[in-house]
Structures are given as structure tokens and as C-alpha cells.
Design an enzyme around this catalytic site. Structure first.
Site, PDB file in Angstrom:
ATOM      1  N   HIS A  10      -4.391 -13.867 -10.146  1.00  0.00           N
ATOM      2  CA  HIS A  10      -5.703 -14.521 -10.246  1.00  0.00           C
ATOM      3  C   HIS A  10      -6.719 -14.020  -9.216  1.00  0.00           C
ATOM      4  O   HIS A  10      -6.373 -13.651  -8.106  1.00  0.00           O
ATOM      5  CB  HIS A  10      -5.547 -16.040 -10.105  1.00  0.00           C
ATOM      6  CG  HIS A  10      -5.088 -16.439  -8.728  1.00  0.00           C
ATOM      7  ND1 HIS A  10      -5.970 -16.779  -7.740  1.00  0.00           N
ATOM      8  CD2 HIS A  10      -3.847 -16.510  -8.184  1.00  0.00           C
ATOM      9  CE1 HIS A  10      -5.288 -17.071  -6.638  1.00  0.00           C
ATOM     10  NE2 HIS A  10      -3.999 -16.908  -6.890  1.00  0.00           N
TER      11      HIS A  10
ATOM     12  N   HIS B 123      -5.477   3.045 -11.162  1.00  0.00           N
ATOM     13  CA  HIS B 123      -4.266   3.068 -11.990  1.00  0.00           C
ATOM     14  C   HIS B 123      -3.248   2.125 -11.359  1.00  0.00           C
ATOM     15  O   HIS B 123      -2.813   2.350 -10.225  1.00  0.00           O
ATOM     16  CB  HIS B 123      -3.711   4.494 -12.062  1.00  0.00           C
ATOM     17  CG  HIS B 123      -2.470   4.621 -12.889  1.00  0.00           C
ATOM     18  ND1 HIS B 123      -1.852   5.837 -13.098  1.00  0.00           N
ATOM     19  CD2 HIS B 123      -1.711   3.721 -13.555  1.00  0.00           C
ATOM     20  CE1 HIS B 123      -0.784   5.662 -13.858  1.00  0.00           C
ATOM     21  NE2 HIS B 123      -0.672   4.379 -14.137  1.00  0.00           N
TER      22      HIS B 123
HETATM   23  C1  LIG Z   1       4.169   8.181  -2.311  1.00  0.00           C
HETATM   24  C2  LIG Z   1       3.992   9.435  -3.130  1.00  0.00           C
HETATM   25  C3  LIG Z   1       2.519   9.532  -3.607  1.00  0.00           C
HETATM   26  C4  LIG Z   1       4.277  10.616  -2.196  1.00  0.00           C
HETATM   27  O1  LIG Z   1       4.189  11.796  -2.908  1.00  0.00           O
HETATM   28  P1  LIG Z   1       4.100  13.183  -2.101  1.00  0.00           P
HETATM   29  O2  LIG Z   1       2.848  13.169  -1.282  1.00  0.00           O
HETATM   30  O3  LIG Z   1       4.262  14.280  -3.099  1.00  0.00           O
HETATM   31  O4  LIG Z   1       5.275  13.101  -1.076  1.00  0.00           O
HETATM   32  P2  LIG Z   1       6.742  13.769  -1.139  1.00  0.00           P
HETATM   33  O5  LIG Z   1       7.374  13.596  -2.471  1.00  0.00           O
HETATM   34  O6  LIG Z   1       6.603  15.139  -0.582  1.00  0.00           O
HETATM   35  O7  LIG Z   1       7.562  12.846  -0.121  1.00  0.00           O
HETATM   36  C5  LIG Z   1       7.235  12.816   1.262  1.00  0.00           C
HETATM   37  C6  LIG Z   1       8.229  11.895   1.956  1.00  0.00           C
HETATM   38  O8  LIG Z   1       7.978  10.551   1.522  1.00  0.00           O
HETATM   39  C7  LIG Z   1       9.160  10.007   0.904  1.00  0.00           C
HETATM   40  N1  LIG Z   1       8.696   9.214  -0.240  1.00  0.00           N
HETATM   41  C8  LIG Z   1       8.014   9.668  -1.312  1.00  0.00           C
HETATM   42  N2  LIG Z   1       7.723   8.655  -2.147  1.00  0.00           N
HETATM   43  C9  LIG Z   1       8.244   7.554  -1.580  1.00  0.00           C
HETATM   44  C10 LIG Z   1       8.269   6.200  -1.968  1.00  0.00           C
HETATM   45  N3  LIG Z   1       7.678   5.800  -3.119  1.00  0.00           N
HETATM   46  N4  LIG Z   1       8.863   5.302  -1.167  1.00  0.00           N
HETATM   47  C11 LIG Z   1       9.459   5.700  -0.015  1.00  0.00           C
HETATM   48  N5  LIG Z   1       9.456   6.983   0.422  1.00  0.00           N
HETATM   49  C12 LIG Z   1       8.855   7.897  -0.360  1.00  0.00           C
HETATM   50  C13 LIG Z   1       9.985  11.220   0.478  1.00  0.00           C
HETATM   51  O9  LIG Z   1      11.353  10.883   0.396  1.00  0.00           O
HETATM   52  C14 LIG Z   1       9.688  12.170   1.607  1.00  0.00           C
HETATM   53  O10 LIG Z   1      10.448  11.808   2.726  1.00  0.00           O
HETATM   54  P3  LIG Z   1      11.076  12.939   3.701  1.00  0.00           P
HETATM   55  O11 LIG Z   1       9.884  13.694   4.249  1.00  0.00           O
HETATM   56  O12 LIG Z   1      11.800  12.142   4.739  1.00  0.00           O
HETATM   57  O13 LIG Z   1      11.931  13.791   2.856  1.00  0.00           O
HETATM   58  C15 LIG Z   1       4.889   9.489  -4.375  1.00  0.00           C
HETATM   59  O14 LIG Z   1       6.233   9.754  -4.046  1.00  0.00           O
HETATM   60  C16 LIG Z   1       4.827   8.200  -5.174  1.00  0.00           C
HETATM   61  O15 LIG Z   1       5.563   7.215  -4.937  1.00  0.00           O
HETATM   62  N6  LIG Z   1       3.916   8.219  -6.169  1.00  0.00           N
HETATM   63  C17 LIG Z   1       3.736   7.139  -7.102  1.00  0.00           C
HETATM   64  C18 LIG Z   1       3.985   7.694  -8.495  1.00  0.00           C
HETATM   65  C19 LIG Z   1       3.713   6.689  -9.560  1.00  0.00           C
HETATM   66  O16 LIG Z   1       4.148   5.553  -9.528  1.00  0.00           O
HETATM   67  N7  LIG Z   1       2.936   7.155 -10.541  1.00  0.00           N
HETATM   68  C20 LIG Z   1       2.601   6.368 -11.700  1.00  0.00           C
HETATM   69  C21 LIG Z   1       3.115   7.075 -12.927  1.00  0.00           C
HETATM   70  S1  LIG Z   1       2.927   6.134 -14.389  1.00  0.00           S
END
Ligand SMILES: CC(C)(COP(=O)(O)OP(=O)(O)OC[C@H]1O[C@@H](n2cnc3c(N)ncnc32)[C@H](O)[C@@H]1OP(=O)(O)O)[C@@H](O)C(=O)NCCC(=O)NCCS
Length: 206
Positions: A134, A143
Site C-alpha cells: 500500500h 523493473h
Molecule cells: C546484484 C547483481 C546486479 C550483480 O551483478 P554483477 O554486477 O554482474 O555482479 P557479479 O555477478 O560479478 O557478482 C559480484 C559479486 O557479488 C555476488 N553477488 C551477485 N549477485 C548477488 C546477489 N543477488 N546476492 C548476493 N551476492 C551476489 C557474486 O557472488 C560476486 O561475489 P564474489 O565477488 O565474492 O565472487 C546481480 O547478480 C543480480 O542479482 N541481478 C538481479 C537480476 C534479476 O533479478 N533480474 C530480473 C530478471 S527478470
């Protein structure tokens, strides 16, 4: 539909489901920059050609079905300048309060819930089974990914992404262009242009 990729096809599917439930809007075709898709049928809907040629395709309204927030905004703004009418796509299984506002060009996917007093901006994606409780304020081009849970009185800035399954506690503010990682639990405000992950959510240190 502008965009024939995965999200564009979800938007088509939402529009078809809404049409079967009495909506007047039917997805007539896609436009996409990827010429390998032109002439193909995706979910029984044709890819008519390039986005640049959209004006020449018979249509009376459009919706931008592109997942990336910045690209979606760029396309939405370009088509706004050419006076296009934008539809809002709402799946019949979504529950949207009669006391909520959803602005044009937004898609509300299957199972999403929007509670009373909430205002959702333009060209937003409320993805599968997310909930926005709410009196929230959701900016333009946001998104909210599948299964994310947004508590009451939350503010989400323009172009922010709240990842899959994230939880945002009540009254928190998420800044514009921020990213909340999948599964994060956001207990405090998130500054603009900041990525947070984890429980409790903390800025991602690179
Ligand atoms: C957070 C996020 C944006 C980071 O992406 P990125 O910048 O490419 O980062 P990386 O994948 O290189 O990860 C970097 C570090 O963060 C960690 N990490 C990434 N996503 C994480 C998450 N959601 N929660 C906890 N840790 C996360 C990785 O394990 C990595 O750790 P390390 O350096 O110790 O190995 C991405 O992982 C994420 O969660 N995106 C959301 C995607 C989503 O829900 N999209 C909608 C689709 S419908």
C-alpha cells in the site's frame, strides 16, 4: 510490441490473456531491431520488421516490451515524441487495487499484486508474482522482478531494478537507477546508482 525478445513475448502473452478476459487490446505484431527475427511468428504473433519502420505497420497503440530499463526508457521516450498511444498490459490473474494508479505503457504480469494507494509510473515492469503493497511510489521505467516483495509506503526511483525474490521493508526509499540484487533484504534506504545485495542488503563492493 516494441521488442520481440523474451520479455516482449511475455508482454504479448499478457495482452492475449487480457484480450481473452475482455480487454480491447490485441497484440497485432512485434517490431525488433534483430533482422533475423523479421517474418517469424513468435507465440503466433508476427515480427513485422524493424523498430525504425514501426510507423508503417498497421497499429493504433504500442507497448515497449524490452527488459533493460535504460533501453526501454530510450524507446518509450522516442515513441512519446512521435505521439504514439501506449497501452497498459495487465494479466487477468494480477490483482490491482481499484485505489491504485498504473500509468501508461506499464505491464503487470501474471500473479502480480498492487495494493491500495500505490502509484506506479510509466513503462514499468511489474513482473510475475511480485507484490507492491500500500501507498508505494514506483517511478518510471522501474523493473520489479519476479517474486519481489515491496512493503508499504516504499518509494522506488526511476529506472531502479528490484531483483528476483528481493524483499524491501516498509517506508524504505530506493534511489533512481539503483539495483537491488536477487534475494536481497533491503532494510535501509538505497542511494541512487547503487547496487546492494544480501541480507541485510549492503552495497556491492567490487
Ligand atoms: C546484484 C547483481 C546486479 C550483480 O551483478 P554483477 O554486477 O554482474 O555482479 P557479479 O555477478 O560479478 O557478482 C559480484 C559479486 O557479488 C555476488 N553477488 C551477485 N549477485 C548477488 C546477489 N543477488 N546476492 C548476493 N551476492 C551476489 C557474486 O557472488 C560476486 O561475489 P564474489 O565477488 O565474492 O565472487 C546481480 O547478480 C543480480 O542479482 N541481478 C538481479 C537480476 C534479476 O533479478 N533480474 C530480473 C530478471 S527478470
Amino acid at each position: 510490441m516494441i521488442g520481440a525478445g523474451g520479455h516482449g513475448q511475455v508482454v504479448a502473452d499478457v495482452l492475449m490473456a487480457a484480450f481473452r478476459s475482455g480487454s480491447a487490446d490485441y497484440p497485432f505484431g512485434y517490431a525488433d531491431h534483430d533482422e533475423t527475427l523479421w517474418g517469424h511468428m513468435l507465440l503466433n504473433v508476427p515480427v513485422m520488421g524493424s523498430i525504425d519502420d514501426c510507423a508503417s505497420f498497421l497499429h493504433d497503440a504500442i507497448i515497449v516490451g524490452v527488459g533493460d530499463n535504460r533501453t526501454r526508457r530510450r524507446l518509450f521516450e522516442a515513441f512519446s515524441r512521435s505521439q504514439e498511444r501506449f497501452v497498459t498490459a495487465c494479466h487477468p490473474s494480477a490483482v490491482v487495487s481499484a485505489n491504485a494508479v498504473i500509468r501508461h505503457g506499464t505491464v503487470v504480469c501474471a500473479g502480480a499484486i498492487v495494493n491500495a494507494g500505490t502509484c506506479v509510473g510509466s513503462n514499468v515492469i511489474l513482473n510475475t508474482a511480485c507484490s507492491v503493497d500500500h501507498h508505494c511510489r514506483v517511478g518510471d521505467y522501474v523493473h520489479i522482478a519476479p517474486g519481489a516483495r515491496i512493503g508499504g509506503e516504499v518509494t522506488i526511483g526511476d529506472r531502479a531494478l528490484v531483483g528476483i525474490g528481493a524483499i524491501v521493508l516498509p517506508r524504505v526509499t530506493i534511489g533512481h537507477d539503483a539495483i537491488v540484487g536477487a534475494g536481497a533484504v533491503v532494510t535501509r534506504d538505497v542511494p541512487p546508482n547503487t547496487t546492494v545485495v544480501g541480507n541485510p542488503a549492503r552495497p556491492l563492493i567490487r
